[in-house]
Structures are given as C-alpha cells and as structure tokens.
Design a protein around this motif. Structure first.
Motif, PDB file in Angstrom:
ATOM      1  N   PRO A  65       0.836  -1.209   0.000  1.00 16.65           N
ATOM      2  CA  PRO A  65       0.000   0.000   0.000  1.00 16.65           C
ATOM      3  C   PRO A  65       0.867   1.254   0.000  1.00 16.65           C
ATOM      4  CG  PRO A  65      -0.712  -1.561   1.678  1.00 16.65           C
ATOM      5  CD  PRO A  65       0.592  -2.065   1.127  1.00 16.65           C
ATOM      6  N   LEU A  66       0.320   2.343  -0.500  1.00 16.73           N
ATOM      7  CA  LEU A  66       1.033   3.611  -0.553  1.00 16.73           C
ATOM      8  C   LEU A  66       1.559   3.960   0.835  1.00 16.73           C
ATOM      9  CD1 LEU A  66       1.791   5.926  -2.413  1.00 16.73           C
ATOM     10  CD2 LEU A  66      -0.322   7.049  -1.753  1.00 16.73           C
ATOM     11  N   GLY A  67       2.824   4.304   0.916  1.00 15.47           N
ATOM     12  CA  GLY A  67       3.416   4.703   2.181  1.00 15.47           C
ATOM     13  C   GLY A  67       4.049   3.570   2.972  1.00 15.47           C
ATOM     14  N   ILE A  68       3.950   2.343   2.493  1.00 22.96           N
ATOM     15  CA  ILE A  68       4.559   1.224   3.213  1.00 22.96           C
ATOM     16  C   ILE A  68       6.029   1.149   2.826  1.00 22.96           C
ATOM     17  CG2 ILE A  68       4.596  -1.281   3.534  1.00 22.96           C
ATOM     18  CD1 ILE A  68       2.224   0.173   4.757  1.00 22.96           C
ATOM     19  N   ALA A  69       6.875   1.005   3.825  1.00 25.66           N
ATOM     20  CA  ALA A  69       8.307   0.908   3.573  1.00 25.66           C
ATOM     21  C   ALA A  69       8.887  -0.237   4.383  1.00 25.66           C
ATOM     22  CB  ALA A  69       9.000   2.213   3.935  1.00 25.66           C
ATOM     23  N   VAL A  70       9.696  -1.035   3.743  1.00 27.86           N
ATOM     24  CA  VAL A  70      10.441  -2.079   4.441  1.00 27.86           C
ATOM     25  C   VAL A  70      11.898  -1.645   4.397  1.00 27.86           C
ATOM     26  CG1 VAL A  70      11.077  -4.505   4.517  1.00 27.86           C
ATOM     27  CG2 VAL A  70       8.762  -3.856   3.814  1.00 27.86           C
ATOM     28  N   ALA A  71      12.440  -1.364   5.566  1.00 25.56           N
ATOM     29  CA  ALA A  71      13.822  -0.902   5.666  1.00 25.56           C
ATOM     30  C   ALA A  71      14.749  -2.108   5.793  1.00 25.56           C
ATOM     31  CB  ALA A  71      13.976   0.001   6.879  1.00 25.56           C
ATOM     32  N   VAL A  72      15.913  -2.029   5.172  1.00 26.61           N
ATOM     33  CA  VAL A  72      16.919  -3.089   5.286  1.00 26.61           C
ATOM     34  C   VAL A  72      18.275  -2.476   5.588  1.00 26.61           C
ATOM     35  CG1 VAL A  72      15.777  -4.749   3.763  1.00 26.61           C
ATOM     36  CG2 VAL A  72      17.391  -3.125   2.804  1.00 26.61           C
ATOM     37  N   ALA A  73      19.066  -3.240   6.316  1.00 21.65           N
ATOM     38  CA  ALA A  73      20.442  -2.841   6.595  1.00 21.65           C
ATOM     39  C   ALA A  73      21.286  -4.101   6.519  1.00 21.65           C
ATOM     40  CB  ALA A  73      20.551  -2.208   7.975  1.00 21.65           C
ATOM     41  N   PHE A 113      17.796 -15.251  -2.417  1.00 25.71           N
ATOM     42  CA  PHE A 113      16.418 -14.819  -2.181  1.00 25.71           C
ATOM     43  C   PHE A 113      15.870 -15.400  -0.882  1.00 25.71           C
ATOM     44  CE2 PHE A 113      16.967 -14.547  -6.694  1.00 25.71           C
ATOM     45  CZ  PHE A 113      16.126 -13.544  -7.135  1.00 25.71           C
ATOM     46  N   TRP A 114      15.099 -14.597  -0.181  1.00 27.56           N
ATOM     47  CA  TRP A 114      14.265 -15.083   0.920  1.00 27.56           C
ATOM     48  C   TRP A 114      12.850 -14.602   0.641  1.00 27.56           C
ATOM     49  CZ3 TRP A 114      19.182 -13.414   2.210  1.00 27.56           C
ATOM     50  CH2 TRP A 114      19.950 -14.276   2.985  1.00 27.56           C
ATOM     51  N   LYS A 115      11.895 -15.520   0.589  1.00 26.60           N
ATOM     52  CA  LYS A 115      10.482 -15.163   0.438  1.00 26.60           C
ATOM     53  C   LYS A 115       9.893 -15.072   1.842  1.00 26.60           C
ATOM     54  CE  LYS A 115      10.068 -17.385  -4.027  1.00 26.60           C
ATOM     55  NZ  LYS A 115       9.417 -18.429  -4.824  1.00 26.60           N
ATOM     56  N   LEU A 116       9.623 -13.851   2.284  1.00 23.06           N
ATOM     57  CA  LEU A 116       9.139 -13.627   3.646  1.00 23.06           C
ATOM     58  C   LEU A 116       7.629 -13.672   3.759  1.00 23.06           C
ATOM     59  CD1 LEU A 116      11.515 -10.708   4.711  1.00 23.06           C
ATOM     60  CD2 LEU A 116      11.846 -13.171   4.961  1.00 23.06           C
ATOM     61  N   GLY A 117       6.922 -13.547   2.632  1.00 27.87           N
ATOM     62  CA  GLY A 117       5.461 -13.524   2.685  1.00 27.87           C
ATOM     63  C   GLY A 117       4.971 -12.180   3.171  1.00 27.87           C
ATOM     64  N   ASN A 118       3.899 -12.185   3.959  1.00 26.10           N
ATOM     65  CA  ASN A 118       3.333 -10.937   4.466  1.00 26.10           C
ATOM     66  C   ASN A 118       4.109 -10.479   5.695  1.00 26.10           C
ATOM     67  OD1 ASN A 118       1.463 -11.153   2.462  1.00 26.10           O
ATOM     68  ND2 ASN A 118      -0.141 -11.957   3.776  1.00 26.10           N
ATOM     69  N   LEU A 119       4.364  -9.198   5.747  1.00 24.71           N
ATOM     70  CA  LEU A 119       5.134  -8.605   6.837  1.00 24.71           C
ATOM     71  C   LEU A 119       4.246  -7.584   7.540  1.00 24.71           C
ATOM     72  CD1 LEU A 119       8.111  -9.142   7.564  1.00 24.71           C
ATOM     73  CD2 LEU A 119       8.687  -7.074   6.319  1.00 24.71           C
ATOM     74  N   ALA A 120       3.794  -7.936   8.743  1.00 30.05           N
ATOM     75  CA  ALA A 120       2.899  -7.061   9.502  1.00 30.05           C
ATOM     76  C   ALA A 120       3.609  -5.755   9.857  1.00 30.05           C
ATOM     77  CB  ALA A 120       2.447  -7.775  10.774  1.00 30.05           C
ATOM     78  N   ALA A 121       2.829  -4.754  10.173  1.00 28.38           N
ATOM     79  CA  ALA A 121       3.378  -3.472  10.599  1.00 28.38           C
ATOM     80  C   ALA A 121       4.321  -3.682  11.771  1.00 28.38           C
ATOM     81  CB  ALA A 121       2.246  -2.532  10.991  1.00 28.38           C
ATOM     82  N   GLY A 122       5.512  -3.123  11.691  1.00 31.92           N
ATOM     83  CA  GLY A 122       6.493  -3.240  12.755  1.00 31.92           C
ATOM     84  C   GLY A 122       7.250  -4.555  12.802  1.00 31.92           C
ATOM     85  N   ARG A 180       2.502   1.337   9.213  1.00 33.38           N
ATOM     86  CA  ARG A 180       1.383   0.851  10.019  1.00 33.38           C
ATOM     87  C   ARG A 180       0.486  -0.149   9.312  1.00 33.38           C
ATOM     88  NH1 ARG A 180      -0.303   6.707  12.397  1.00 33.38           N
ATOM     89  NH2 ARG A 180       1.555   6.962  13.691  1.00 33.38           N
ATOM     90  N   ALA A 181       0.874  -0.605   8.159  1.00 30.58           N
ATOM     91  CA  ALA A 181       0.068  -1.577   7.414  1.00 30.58           C
ATOM     92  C   ALA A 181       0.953  -2.741   6.993  1.00 30.58           C
ATOM     93  CB  ALA A 181      -0.569  -0.914   6.194  1.00 30.58           C
ATOM     94  N   THR A 182       0.326  -3.825   6.619  1.00 25.17           N
ATOM     95  CA  THR A 182       1.038  -5.035   6.206  1.00 25.17           C
ATOM     96  C   THR A 182       1.579  -4.890   4.788  1.00 25.17           C
ATOM     97  OG1 THR A 182      -0.336  -6.400   7.627  1.00 25.17           O
ATOM     98  CG2 THR A 182       0.758  -7.513   5.796  1.00 25.17           C
ATOM     99  N   ALA A 183       2.832  -5.279   4.604  1.00 27.11           N
ATOM    100  CA  ALA A 183       3.423  -5.391   3.257  1.00 27.11           C
ATOM    101  C   ALA A 183       3.240  -6.848   2.854  1.00 27.11           C
ATOM    102  CB  ALA A 183       4.894  -5.016   3.291  1.00 27.11           C
TER     103      ALA A 183
END
Length: 108
Positions: free
Chosen positions: A11-19, A81-90, A43-46
């Motif tokens: 969804p618009l505004g969803i970000a998954v940060a990686v380091a 590759f890692w397939k993580l599936g759905n990633l809940a908020a936080g 705040r939403a699921t990716a």
C-alpha cells in the motif's frame, strides 16, 4: 553488496527498511558471515515480501539461514532470495548468509 526488498502489493506509504552487516574487507581463503536486518516501518502489512541480495562476482556462496535460496546460474545468477510472505506493521527479523573468497584471489 546490493540488497533489495520486493513486494507485489505494498500500500502507498509502506516501507520495508533493510540494513546489511558484515566484515568490511574479506581475506582470500576465508569465509565470513553477513546479516540482512529488515523491518516494516509503517502501520500496514506489506504483502509477498522478498529480500534479494546480489552476490558480487568473485565471491562464493557458502550457505544461508532457513529459507534462503541461492541461484548460481540463469536469469537470477549470483542472487540470494528469501520469500518472507506478508510482513505485519512493525515486523522485523534477521537473515544470515555466508560467503567465501577463494584463496589466491588478488586484493586491491
């Protein structure tokens, strides 16, 4: 090493940060461990999240944490590759992999 996070429906505004964490300089003839730390910062699921690591030429893949799939050849050559599936908020986690640099490899 480049790291990317892909998601089919973010969804618009969803970000998954990686380091990425690991040694700054590898020594020929050794094997080292690296980590990719990820977190959904919104705040939403990716959904359908995939983490992709491009393995640099000259390095050899030596293993990955559960669920990691390495492709040596083909369209996705030298990619992990890692397939993580759905990633809940936080939601967050750590993925680990090991690389080897062959003995005798010239260093800069």
């Amino acid at each position: 090493m480049p790291v990317a996070v892909l998601s089919r429906a973010v969804p618009l505004g969803i970000a998954v940060a990686v380091a990425m964490k690991g040694v700054a300089r590898m020594v020929p003839g050794t094997e080292d461990e690296f980590e990719v730390v990820y977190r959904n910062t919104q705040r939403a699921t990716a959904t359908d999240v995939v983490v992709v690591v491009d393995i640099l030429p000259g390095l050899e893949f030596a293993g990955a944490s559960a669920g990691g799939t390495y492709y040596a050849d083909g369209r996705c050559s030298n990619q992990l590759f890692w397939k993580l599936g759905n990633l809940a908020a936080g939601a967050e986690g750590t993925l680990r992999f090991r690389l080897r640099i062959p003995a005798g490899t010239p260093t800069a």
